[in-house]
Scaffold this motif. Structure first.
Motif, PDB file in Angstrom:
ATOM      1  N   ASN A  39       1.123  -1.580   0.689  1.00  0.00           N
ATOM      2  CA  ASN A  39       0.172   0.038  -0.018  1.00  0.00           C
ATOM      3  C   ASN A  39       0.623   1.204  -0.450  1.00  0.00           C
ATOM      4  N   ILE A  40       1.976   1.570   1.143  1.00  0.00           N
ATOM      5  CA  ILE A  40       2.746   2.416   0.913  1.00  0.00           C
ATOM      6  C   ILE A  40       3.188   2.457  -0.894  1.00  0.00           C
ATOM      7  N   GLU A  63       2.149   1.641  -3.521  1.00  0.00           N
ATOM      8  CA  GLU A  63       1.344   2.027  -4.075  1.00  0.00           C
ATOM      9  C   GLU A  63       0.731   3.625  -4.171  1.00  0.00           C
ATOM     10  N   GLU A  64       0.551   4.471  -2.810  1.00  0.00           N
ATOM     11  CA  GLU A  64       0.701   5.319  -2.528  1.00  0.00           C
ATOM     12  C   GLU A  64       1.358   6.285  -3.011  1.00  0.00           C
ATOM     13  N   MET A  65       2.850   6.221  -2.851  1.00  0.00           N
ATOM     14  CA  MET A  65       3.859   6.894  -3.637  1.00  0.00           C
ATOM     15  C   MET A  65       3.567   6.596  -4.386  1.00  0.00           C
ATOM     16  N   ARG A 109       5.270   3.714  10.263  1.00  0.00           N
ATOM     17  CA  ARG A 109       4.359   3.656   8.528  1.00  0.00           C
ATOM     18  C   ARG A 109       5.112   5.697   7.774  1.00  0.00           C
ATOM     19  N   GLN A 146       7.004   5.366   5.175  1.00  0.00           N
ATOM     20  CA  GLN A 146       7.009   6.114   3.198  1.00  0.00           C
ATOM     21  C   GLN A 146       8.450   7.136   2.754  1.00  0.00           C
ATOM     22  N   LEU A 161       6.037  14.874  -2.355  1.00  0.00           N
ATOM     23  CA  LEU A 161       5.448  13.458  -2.544  1.00  0.00           C
ATOM     24  C   LEU A 161       4.787  13.190  -1.106  1.00  0.00           C
ATOM     25  N   THR A 162       5.757  12.834   0.081  1.00  0.00           N
ATOM     26  CA  THR A 162       4.730  13.249   1.291  1.00  0.00           C
ATOM     27  C   THR A 162       4.027  13.035   1.910  1.00  0.00           C
ATOM     28  N   GLU A 186      -6.114  -0.847   8.503  1.00  0.00           N
ATOM     29  CA  GLU A 186      -4.866  -1.029   6.585  1.00  0.00           C
ATOM     30  C   GLU A 186      -5.144  -0.214   5.470  1.00  0.00           C
ATOM     31  N   GLU A 187      -6.355  -0.904   4.936  1.00  0.00           N
ATOM     32  CA  GLU A 187      -6.547  -0.419   3.299  1.00  0.00           C
ATOM     33  C   GLU A 187      -7.498   0.518   3.239  1.00  0.00           C
ATOM     34  N   SER A 236      -4.610   3.569   3.748  1.00  0.00           N
ATOM     35  CA  SER A 236      -4.291   3.445   2.730  1.00  0.00           C
ATOM     36  C   SER A 236      -5.273   3.716   1.369  1.00  0.00           C
ATOM     37  N   ASN A 280      -4.613   7.842   2.214  1.00  0.00           N
ATOM     38  CA  ASN A 280      -3.796   8.266   1.548  1.00  0.00           C
ATOM     39  C   ASN A 280      -3.884   8.239  -0.138  1.00  0.00           C
ATOM     40  N   LYS A 281      -4.478   7.009  -0.635  1.00  0.00           N
ATOM     41  CA  LYS A 281      -4.234   7.381  -1.867  1.00  0.00           C
ATOM     42  C   LYS A 281      -4.750   8.309  -2.523  1.00  0.00           C
ATOM     43  N   PHE A 325      -3.117  11.448  -2.417  1.00  0.00           N
ATOM     44  CA  PHE A 325      -2.156  12.137  -3.113  1.00  0.00           C
ATOM     45  C   PHE A 325      -2.814  11.513  -4.344  1.00  0.00           C
ATOM     46  N   GLN A 343      -4.556  15.613  -5.380  1.00  0.00           N
ATOM     47  CA  GLN A 343      -3.472  16.741  -5.066  1.00  0.00           C
ATOM     48  C   GLN A 343      -2.351  16.820  -6.646  1.00  0.00           C
TER      49      GLN A 343
END
Lengths: 493, 188
Positions: free
Chosen positions: A85-86, A88-90, A136, A140, A238-239, B126-127, B130, B133-134, B137, B140
């Motif tokens: 997930n981390i 994928e977020e980035m 986390r 990240q 990014l973060t 967690e999902e 995330s 966060n997604k 992001f 943005q």
């Protein structure tokens, strides 16, 4: 962003050309020395040929070679959703079109690197120690730094510069050895041509052969340091949380122990160079020959940036200029234009998991990545069966139950029993499992006949996951935990 | 005379090339905006899909939180409605509402240690984290693209092309961060 890459590329090409010149001159001189005076005709193409072959190999298989050298194994999403997930977020934050592959190194030291010549074929490698010890937000930050290397095309540059440096090293080493270890008699024979050739040329060739690798590595290091700052700036953007990377860097440098598998080529790729990882305290004595800027300076810049409350490439630039006493050439102006400052986000609150549990999770992850099979026993113990195990039956070390190790192909099914509980929930969202489950229900019941009514028995469901029946189990049907199929149980008369 | 015609021809060709270049540039930017919107859309849908599971998991443990759970379910239904409408402002408002009620739900979870230790719940959390966060992001990235595109539309000389070929400014996607507004209750 695009201007930034273009500028980066221009500088890289200049450096690469300079290194190529060194290679050509080196080849020419050695050629001329061996067969005076026209040998350079063979020397120059020879040197370029060596470089081309190495570059071709690096371009086509470089990432695989590096991953092999580092003893890294690939990780899929169901093995460790958090890490996936981390990344994928980035990936989303960086608007990268392709998801990089994720690899893990079985190493308790904390480090990470990125590889892959093209952004479409990239990989991010982390050590087990990194996942174990970072929160986390910190993880990240590190992933974002690596993502920065990927989107700034640093990996490609490092690979090609590394190959050039490698070619120069190989040629000069071979030549120097040939000179120093050639026997006197042989030298006499050859010397007929060489000795008379030109003492000045001999001296010059010798000196240049010694200097060339040093010169090449100076070029290589000079630009690699700037790239680290640039990747830090990208990570902050990014973060939107510079403190994450700062405290990660602090943790990485303050813990003892270096990565076990690295060499001169891969070392500069890590987020903290394992060859010079002690620079947190050592000041600036090694600075010019190190590939990474001093870590304490990187941390200081990130912390100052965090204190400002909002983050952009321009902010990083100004903080960097402040710390480096007016050195503001880090990011070209054109790279700053389309960059609005965004405010720093809140830290992640859900980090309540105990360290012991994380350790266990990472241990499981490593075993899963290495093809271990997870065999759950009815007593609650999860037995991890190594992939090379050939015995079909094992006894549970806790309760003594005889268990059958599922055969061929089931190794890949690790996730099914691990994810069985959450699979129904998380997996159903993806749509795949849900439809699979309903179609499975329609195929009608399978059956299993017990050998005796009052013994523990184990069998493998058609989906590959093992099912255990306790002596107390008297029902006519059981539902497989992972594929939800109904299985009919028959009893002996 | 011939020279004059050639120069005129050259000027016309040059103008056409410039116009075509600008037009194509605008199309590329508009597509970039569309693409980054679809990124947000994917994540919003994912969040909508996760919520029923979260609600049913929490229900089993937190029997006294009926109201909070209903709020979340309602906010989700509204957000899904808004999403069907394709109006960026509406979607933003509905999604902020959903974020707020979700944050409230996750805060009440603190009172149920059994639930917090539940594996299903931990995986879901967690999902969800995330996905949040997604969303942040991709939002943005989307807003960056929108700003770039809108600037190009307003700025001389591409504004002429934009008005004559009907390029419309896109809207920014805003989600208010309601988490910060909620003050946790203190009980003695």
């Amino acid at each position: 962003m695009w201007e930034l890459i273009a500028q980066n590329r221009r500088k890289s090409i200049i450096i690469l050309i300079a290194m190529l010149m060194i290679l050509v001159v080196l080849g020419g001189l050695i050629g001329a020395y061996i067969s005076y005076p026209d040998g350079w005709i063979y020397g120059v193409p020879g040197a370029i040929l060596i470089w081309l072959i190495m570059a071709l190999v690096a371009y086509n298989a470089g990432d695989k070679i590096i991953l092999n050298v580092s003893h890294a194994t690939q990780v899929s999403k169901d093995m460790y959703p958090r890490l996936y997930n981390i990344v994928e977020e980035m990936k989303i934050a960086a608007s990268l079109p392709h998801m990089p592959e994720i690899y893990i190194m079985n190493d308790s030291a904390m480090n990470a690197f990125a590889t892959g010549v093209k952004p479409e074929r990239s990989a991010i490698v982390v050590t087990a120690g990194l996942i174990e010890n970072l929160s986390r937000d910190e993880l990240q930050g590190v992933i974002a730094h690596e993502m920065g290397h990927i989107i700034n095309r640093d990996v490609a540059f490092m690979t090609f510069a590394g190959v050039l440096m490698g070619s120069i090293n190989i040629i000069s080493h071979t030549f120097l050895r040939a000179i120093f270890f050639t026997s006197v008699s042989r030298r006499g024979k050859l010397g007929g041509k060489m000795g008379k050739s030109n003492p000045m040329l001999f001296l010059f060739t010798l000196v240049f052969t010694i200097i060339a690798p040093i010169l090449a590595s100076l070029f290589y290091f000079a630009i690699s340091r700037k790239r680290e700052y640039l990747a830090d700036a990208t990570a902050a953007r990014l973060t939107r949380y510079p403190e994450g990377l700062a405290s990660a860097l602090e943790k990485i440098t303050s813990t003892a122990g270096d990565v076990a598998y690295y060499n001169k080529i891969t070392a500069p790729m890590f987020i903290i160079n394992p060859l010079y990882s002690r620079d947190l305290t050592s000041g600036s004595s090694t600075v010019n020959f190190s590939t990474h800027p001093p870590t304490h300076e990187r941390i200081r810049i990130l912390r100052t940036l965090h204190g400002k409350g909002h983050v952009s490439m321009r902010e990083y630039q100004s903080v960097y200029a402040n710390h480096r006493k007016g050195d503001s050439s880090l990011i070209p102006d054109s790279g700053l234009k389309d960059n609005t400052p965004t405010s720093i986000r809140q830290p992640f609150a859900g980090d309540t998991q105990s360290h012991k549990k994380t350790l266990r999770e990472v241990g499981d992850l490593l075993m899963a990545a290495n093809g271990f099979y997870f065999l759950p026993c009815s007593c609650g113990l999860n037995i991890k069966v190594p992939p090379e195990m050939e015995k079909k039956h094992i006894q549970c070390p806790r309760c003594g139950t005889a268990l059958t190790v599922p055969s061929i192909g089931s190794q890949q099914n690790f996730s099914q029993n691990q994810m069985s509980q959450l699979g129904a929930i998380v997996g159903a969202v993806a749509g795949g499992t849900a439809t699979a489950a309903t179609t499975a229900l329609n195929t009608g019941p399978l059956s299993f006949t017990k050998k005796s009514a009052d013994r523990w028995e184990t069998f493998t469901c058609s989906c590959g996951s093992p099912i255990q029946l306790s002596p107390l189990f008297k029902a006519r049907q059981i539902r497989c935990k992972s594929c939800r199929k109904k299985i009919t149980i028959n009893y002996p008369e | 005379m011939l020279l004059f015609v050639l120069i005129l021809l050259g000027l016309i060709v040059g103008a056409v090339v410039i116009v075509v270049g600008m037009y194509n540039g605008l199309v590329v930017l508009r597509n970039r905006v569309k693409n980054s919107w679809s990124q947000i859309d994917v994540q919003l849908k994912r969040r909508h899909d996760l919520i029923p599971n979260l609600v049913s998991t929490v229900k089993g443990y937190a029997t006294h939180e009926k109201e909070t759970l209903e709020n979340v379910t309602m906010a989700r239904a509204q957000a899904m409605n808004a999403n069907a409408g394709k109006d960026v402002k509406n979607i933003g408002a509905a999604e902020s509402e959903l974020s707020g009620s979700l944050a409230k739900l996750l805060m009440t979870v603190e009172n149920y240690p059994d639930l917090k230790a539940n594996e299903n719940f931990m995986a879901l959390q967690e999902e969800l984290t995330s996905t949040e966060n997604k969303i942040a992001f991709s939002r943005q990235a989307y807003n960056d693209d929108v700003m770039f595109y809108n600037n190009k539309i307003e700025v001389f000389p591409s504004n002429f092309i934009a008005t004559s070929f009907n390029f419309k400014a896109s809207e920014f996607f805003e989600i208010e961060n309601k988490e910060e507004k909620i003050v946790p209750e203190v009980k003695f």
